[in-house]
Structure formats: structure tokens, C-alpha cells
Design a protein around this motif. Structure first.
Motif, PDB file in Angstrom:
ATOM      1  N   CYS A 152      -4.469   7.350  -0.644  1.00 25.88           N
ATOM      2  CA  CYS A 152      -4.816   6.086   0.005  1.00 25.88           C
ATOM      3  C   CYS A 152      -6.229   5.677  -0.401  1.00 25.88           C
ATOM      4  CB  CYS A 152      -4.724   6.222   1.525  1.00 25.88           C
ATOM      5  SG  CYS A 152      -4.975   4.661   2.397  1.00 25.88           S
ATOM      6  N   LEU A 173      -3.281   4.235   5.712  1.00 25.65           N
ATOM      7  CA  LEU A 173      -1.841   4.194   5.500  1.00 25.65           C
ATOM      8  C   LEU A 173      -1.123   4.478   6.818  1.00 25.65           C
ATOM      9  CD1 LEU A 173       0.352   3.912   3.310  1.00 25.65           C
ATOM     10  CD2 LEU A 173       0.280   6.391   3.040  1.00 25.65           C
ATOM     11  N   LEU A 208       0.836  -1.204   0.000  1.00 30.81           N
ATOM     12  CA  LEU A 208       0.000   0.000   0.000  1.00 30.81           C
ATOM     13  C   LEU A 208       0.873   1.257   0.000  1.00 30.81           C
ATOM     14  CD1 LEU A 208      -2.819   1.302   0.243  1.00 30.81           C
ATOM     15  CD2 LEU A 208      -2.608   1.088   2.729  1.00 30.81           C
ATOM     16  N   LEU A 209       1.979   1.212   0.727  1.00 35.28           N
ATOM     17  CA  LEU A 209       2.898   2.344   0.798  1.00 35.28           C
ATOM     18  C   LEU A 209       3.489   2.643  -0.585  1.00 35.28           C
ATOM     19  CD1 LEU A 209       3.995   4.216   3.021  1.00 35.28           C
ATOM     20  CD2 LEU A 209       5.886   2.634   3.327  1.00 35.28           C
ATOM     21  N   CYS A 216       0.712   4.162  -2.917  1.00 38.28           N
ATOM     22  CA  CYS A 216       0.427   5.570  -2.633  1.00 38.28           C
ATOM     23  C   CYS A 216       1.606   6.461  -3.056  1.00 38.28           C
ATOM     24  CB  CYS A 216       0.130   5.762  -1.145  1.00 38.28           C
ATOM     25  SG  CYS A 216      -1.360   4.928  -0.580  1.00 38.28           S
TER      26      CYS A 216
END
Length: 594
Positions: free
Chosen positions: A308, A314, A274-275, A278
Motif C-alpha cells: 500500500c 487499504l 487501490l485494491l 496492491c
């Protein structure tokens, strides 16, 4: 109380005067403590921290922590010792004994039931309802739980040792214990090694048959209590006495630890992905070349968080990188995407972006993203979506205007919508033939209209009014009210003006600024959810403060002048109309993006 994870609000070192007050409070609450024991628990020259937390049910609790171990916790202005204190002073509180397997139930948040209490030959400790007491296990005097007595000792006997005995607040291996060094209880042999009494009968520790009988008694007691409760209120995890194989419990615990470690690894991988998503999304769609050099904190706050996806949160601390600086270093070494430089001492900035990087060029922006991750409650469930209320301005018939509304059978105090007021005034004018024949834009003033709408100085001068003036005067002389309709709820009507959401900036020590947000509850907003969402946006600490002079009302306080971000959150995310937000004009000039 601490069966689930709690949220830390603040952690500060205690002052000298507060340390002395704490000592006095502990001495008053636990008079059996000697001066030496008190000095050992609260030493004068060692750092003692005050940690304010919110339990998972919203209770505000204060912890007093020494050497990373919580010693006491204060709930509703009452001090309770933790198991770390009781292991040093096991005789500090009256103790109730139970069987080792019951501990697992206590850790899960259950109370100690009387059928599970092992009564010694000397009898039960003398307690009154609400007295602070501890729970120990058979063959070890080291307490494993702290709570309050549900009933007095005499009532326990009169009830036939059935029902709730101790309302447990804190237990060994719960989240409060895990806040410390996670040490185990010492082995303290019991003073009485002979026979014990269980619920009024002679009992030998090695007697397995009688032990099984006590297990059955406890199970029957719990079943009876569950039958008396409604289905929604049944307590399925009440502690009862019973003897299980400890080896099985240990095996289950080991398996649980392995599963937890595996889950944590999976969560880190998910957060890493996810990091990266984004990060690439922010570089491709949010950051412009003209913005470089760009502070890394600004990049995270204004660009990455807004990329996000909806329903996700996040959190760099939950990733394998732990810090933004380490993540950006990895992006430079592995992909050569960005170059970070310390332009000012201690402050990093992104000074260069490789816009031609293949990974960035081929990255596809997800179709559905939101500016705000869905707030998550302590229990881990997503907060239900917020729908703004419908707010309607209404008017109440005043005593002065009552004659004008009598034909429509509207008495003093009747609440009307603006359209209804216009209709009633129009019908009155038409029924009394007051429309000016020469100019239909004017209305002739009759004695009733004169008394209701004109000032005394106008009685002899004003003979007619325009329609718009007529309506505005009528509404201006009525009492304003408002109606609030939340989706799925009945309308709520109140007199006066609706209080706007008030955003202001105040100064704290050392000229630090904080932003205060009031009246969120008027619009059905949860202050805690707003504080969490705003904290994610600006990456600054926030907390809830009680409003002086009001009951059960709180305001949101967040560090810095965050008026611009707070306004955007309320208007864009929560869809609150701008006219119901006060103080937006005090935002700093440079806060708005150009």
C-alpha cells in the motif's frame, strides 16, 4: 459528543448478572420510571448488547443496545438515556423547549443557549447545575437532545436568560442516533396549547414580529460571547433561536444526501483501484512460486498491506467487493489471475497464479511505496510523522566519588556525559602524576583513588589499575541517568535506567493468547496509533487497556502472539533501537520469514 463518527471497541451480549445490575442502576438514576416501563426498556429474555466505543475526542463510552437501538450510554460512570428511550418515556427528564431550526445547530455539536429557550407559562423546569435534562421543540413534546444543565433554573433567570443553558451530549440525527434504526421522533402534542413565554415576555406562537425580535436577541448574545473568547476558542456554531424556512432546510438535506452518496461511490472506485494495484504489486514482487499454496489471509496481511502506498490506507470494507474472497473471485473470473481453493474447511488458499498473464506482466510497480500506511486519526487527518527520540546515557556524581571530582568543581549530584567523566578522571591522573613510569597503560593508585574506586578487600593488594578498568570502575560507582530529546522539545533528564518497551504474551479465557505492549509513551509513541498500525499489519482486533497502579497510562493489547510483527513495526517503521525493546526473544519460532 457524537457529532462526529466514533470508533467501536467491542460488542458483546450482556450477562444475566450484569442485566440485573443495569436495571438497578437505571432505576436509581431515573426513579420516575415505573416497574413496567423498566421491564419494557430492559426485557429479561431479549438479547441486550454492551457496546464499548471511543468518541472522536477519545472519551470512553459504554452503550446498552436493544434491537439495534442504543437505549442508554454511560459516560464517567453516569447513565444517560438516548432519544430512542425518551421517545418512549418523554417525561423521563426535565425538558427545555426551543425552535425547530435550532436542532441543526445541536446536531452539529453546539450547546443550547438561553436566548433560544422558549419559556412556558408554567415556568422553567427546576434543575441544578449538572442535572440530566432533555431538549424538545415547540409544538412537539418528543425530545430531540440530551444533555446536562449548565446552571440552575434560578441562575438562568438571574442571568437575564443569557449564556449557556444546556450542555448537549447527544442529539437526534447525530452518529449515536445513526447507530440505531434511524427512526424519527413521534408527534406528541404539547399539553399547553395557549400562549407561551419567551425569556420572560408573553408570546403568541403566530406573532412573527416578536419572533424576529427573539432571533436578534439570540444573535446578539452569541456575538457577545464570541467577543469575550480568544480567537482560537470562539464557538461559531452555538445554537440560537431563529425561524428559517423548513423547506429550504429539507432541500439542503436532500442535496447533502445526494452529495454523500456520490462521494461514497467515488470512494469505492478509488478503493477498488487501490485494491487492484496492491494485488498486482504483491503478485509481481512479493509472492514466490515456492510459497504456494498460500493462505488468502496471509497474502493480504503479509503481502498486499505492505504494498500500500505511503499516505494511503487499504480497507476492503470500503471497496465495492466488501470481502477479500469476493475480490479474489472477481480476479479469477475477470482476469484469470489466480485460482483459489478451500484446502481446509472454511480456510481458502491461493493454489495457482498465472505468472504469464498480460495484465500482471505489464503492470508497473509504483516508485514510492511504504510498508505502512500513514495512520489516520478519527477526524480524517493524517497523523504527523513520528521521529524517534535521541536517548543518551548519563552519570551522576555520587557521594563516594565526590573527592575525585572536586578539582573539576563537580559536586555530588552533578550529571555528566561518559566522555566528561573520562576527561575528568584522566586530568586527575595527569595532574597528580599517577601514570606508571614503566608501563603507561597502568595508573598508580593514590589514597583518593583507593577510597573512591577500590573495595575494602583490595586496599592492601591493588597498587595500580589499567586505564579501562579505572574508567569502568568510576562509571560503575556513579548513579546512572538518561536524557531523552524529542525533536523540537527541550531535553528531559531523569535518574535511573530508561524503561524499555515491554512486549509480552498473556493467556486469556479458553487459552487464547494476547500480546501486550507497555511503555510506548516513554518514547513519545501514541499507543492508539501503534495499535491501529499493528492491527492493519496482522488483521487482528486490538484495544487499549489501563495499566493497573498508574495514572493515565495505557498498554496495547492485540489478539494472538504478535511479538514478531510488533518488533518489526517498532524497529523498522518507528526506528526504535532494538536495545530499548524487551521481550523479542519470546516470538514464535515460525513467525520470521525465511
Amino acid at each position: 459528543m457524537f457529532a462526529r463518527q466514533f470508533r467501536v471497541k467491542s460488542n458483546t451480549a450482556i450477562k444475566g448478572s450484569d442485566r440485573r445490575k443495569l436495571k438497578a442502576d437505571i432505576s436509581a438514576a431515573f426513579p420516575s420510571l415505573t416497574a413496567d416501563e423498566l421491564s419494557e426498556l430492559v426485557p429479561n429474555k431479549e438479547e441486550l448488547n454492551v457496546v464499548k466505543i471511543y468518541a472522536h475526542k477519545g472519551d470512553s463510552v459504554t452503550l446498552y443496545v436493544l434491537h439495534k437501538n442504543p437505549l442508554f450510554f454511560e459516560l464517567e460512570k453516569r447513565l444517560y438515556p438516548t432519544v430512542y428511550v425518551l421517545w418512549r418515556c418523554p417525561a423521563l427528564l426535565p425538558a427545555f423547549r426551543t425552535w425547530p431550526p435550532v436542532l441543526q445547530k445541536l446536531i452539529g455539536g453546539a450547546d443550547l443557549m438561553l436566548p433560544g429557550v422558549v419559556v412556558p407559562s408554567s415556568g422553567l423546569p427546576d434543575v441544578k447545575p449538572g442535572d440530566c435534562c432533555s431538549v424538545t421543540l415547540v409544538n412537539n413534546r418528543a425530545p430531540v437532545a440530551v444533555g446536562t444543565a449548565a446552571v440552575s433554573s434560578g441562575e438562568m433567570h438571574s442571568l437575564g436568560m443569557k449564556g449557556r443553558g444546556v450542555c448537549v451530549l447527544h442529539a437526534y440525527m447525530d452518529h449515536l442516533w445513526a447507530f440505531g434504526d434511524k427512526s424519527g421522533p413521534p408527534s406528541l402534542p404539547e399539553a399547553e396549547g395557549e400562549g407561551q413565554e419567551v425569556n420572560g415576555e408573553d408570546y403568541e406562537v403566530d406573532d412573527t414580529e416578536e419572533e424576529e425580535e427573539e432571533v436578534e436577541k439570540c444573535e446578539e448574545e452569541v456575538e457577545e460571547e464570541e467577543e469575550q473568547q480568544t480567537p482560537g476558542e470562539k464557538v461559531t456554531d452555538q445554537a440560537c433561536s431563529g425561524v428559517e424556512e423548513l423547506s429550504l432546510a429539507e432541500q439542503e438535506e436532500e442535496r447533502g444526501n445526494e452529495e454523500e452518496e456520490a462521494n461514497q461511490d467515488d470512494l469505492k472506485e478509488i478503493m477498488d483501484a487501490l485494491l487492484l494495484q496492491c494485488f498486482l504489486h504483491a503478485l509481481k514482487k512479493k509472492v514466490k512460486k515456492s510459497e504456494l499454496p498460500l493462505l488468502t489471509s496471509t497474502f493480504l496481511r503479509n503481502h498486499m498491506f505492505s504494498c500500500c502506498p505511503s499516505g494511503k490506507q487499504l480497507d476492503i470494507k470500503k471497496s465495492s467487493y466488501k470481502k477479500l474472497s469476493k475480490f479474489l473471485q472477481a480476479m479469477h473470473k475477470q482476469h484469470n489471475l489466480v485460482r483459489v481453493k478451500e484446502l481446509t474447511k472454511g480456510v481458502e488458499s491461493i493454489v495457482e497464479v498465472d505468472w504469464k498473464n498480460k495484465e500482471l506482466r505489464y503492470f508497473k510497480v509504483p516508485e514510492e511505496t511504504g510498508d505502512e500506511a500513514s495512520p489516520v486519526q478519527d477526524g480524517g487527518e493524517a497523523e504527523p510523522p513520528y521521529h524517534p527520540p535521541e536517548i543518551t546515557t548519563l552519570y551522576s556524581v555520587s557521594a563516594r566519588l565526590e573527592p575525585l571530582f572536586l578539582d573539576a568543581k563537580k559536586r555530588k549530584g552533578t550529571i555528566l556525559q561518559p566522555a566528561e567523566v573520562r576527561h575528568i578522571v584522566t586530568e586527575y591522573v595527569k595532574n597528580n602524576e599517577l601514570v606508571d613510569e614503566n608501563n603507561k597503560n597502568y595508573v598508580t593508585i593514590d589514597p583518593t583513588l583507593c577510597d573512591c574506586l577500590l573495595e575494602k578487600s583490595e586496599y592492601q593488594e591493588v597498587e595500580s589499575l589499567k586505564w579501562d578498568d579505572l574508567f569502568s570502575r568510576a562509571l560503575g560507582r556513579m548513579q546512572e541517568c538518561y536524557e531523552v530529546v524529542f525533536p523540537g522539545h527541550a531535553p528531559v533528564r531523569k535518574r535511573g535506567h530508561i524503561e524499555p518497551i515491554d512486549i509480552s504474551v498473556a493467556s486469556r479465557g479458553s487459552n487464547k493468547k494476547v500480546t501486550l505492549i507497555k511503555n510506548l509513551d516513554v518514547y513519545g509513541l501514541d499507543p492508539a496509533a501503534v495499535a491501529t498500525a499493528l492491527q492493519r499489519r496482522v488483521q487482528a482486533s486490538s484495544n487499549l487497556q489501563p495499566i493497573p497502579g498508574s495514572k493515565d497510562k495505557v498498554l496495547v493489547q492485540i489478539q494472538g502472539n504478535q511479538i514478531h510483527q510488533a518488533g518489526n513495526l517498532l524497529i523498522d517503521h518507528y526506528q526504535i533501537p532494538r536495545k530499548y525493546i524487551q521481550g523479542l526473544d519470546k516470538a514464535p519460532k515460525g513467525g520470521k520469514k525465511k
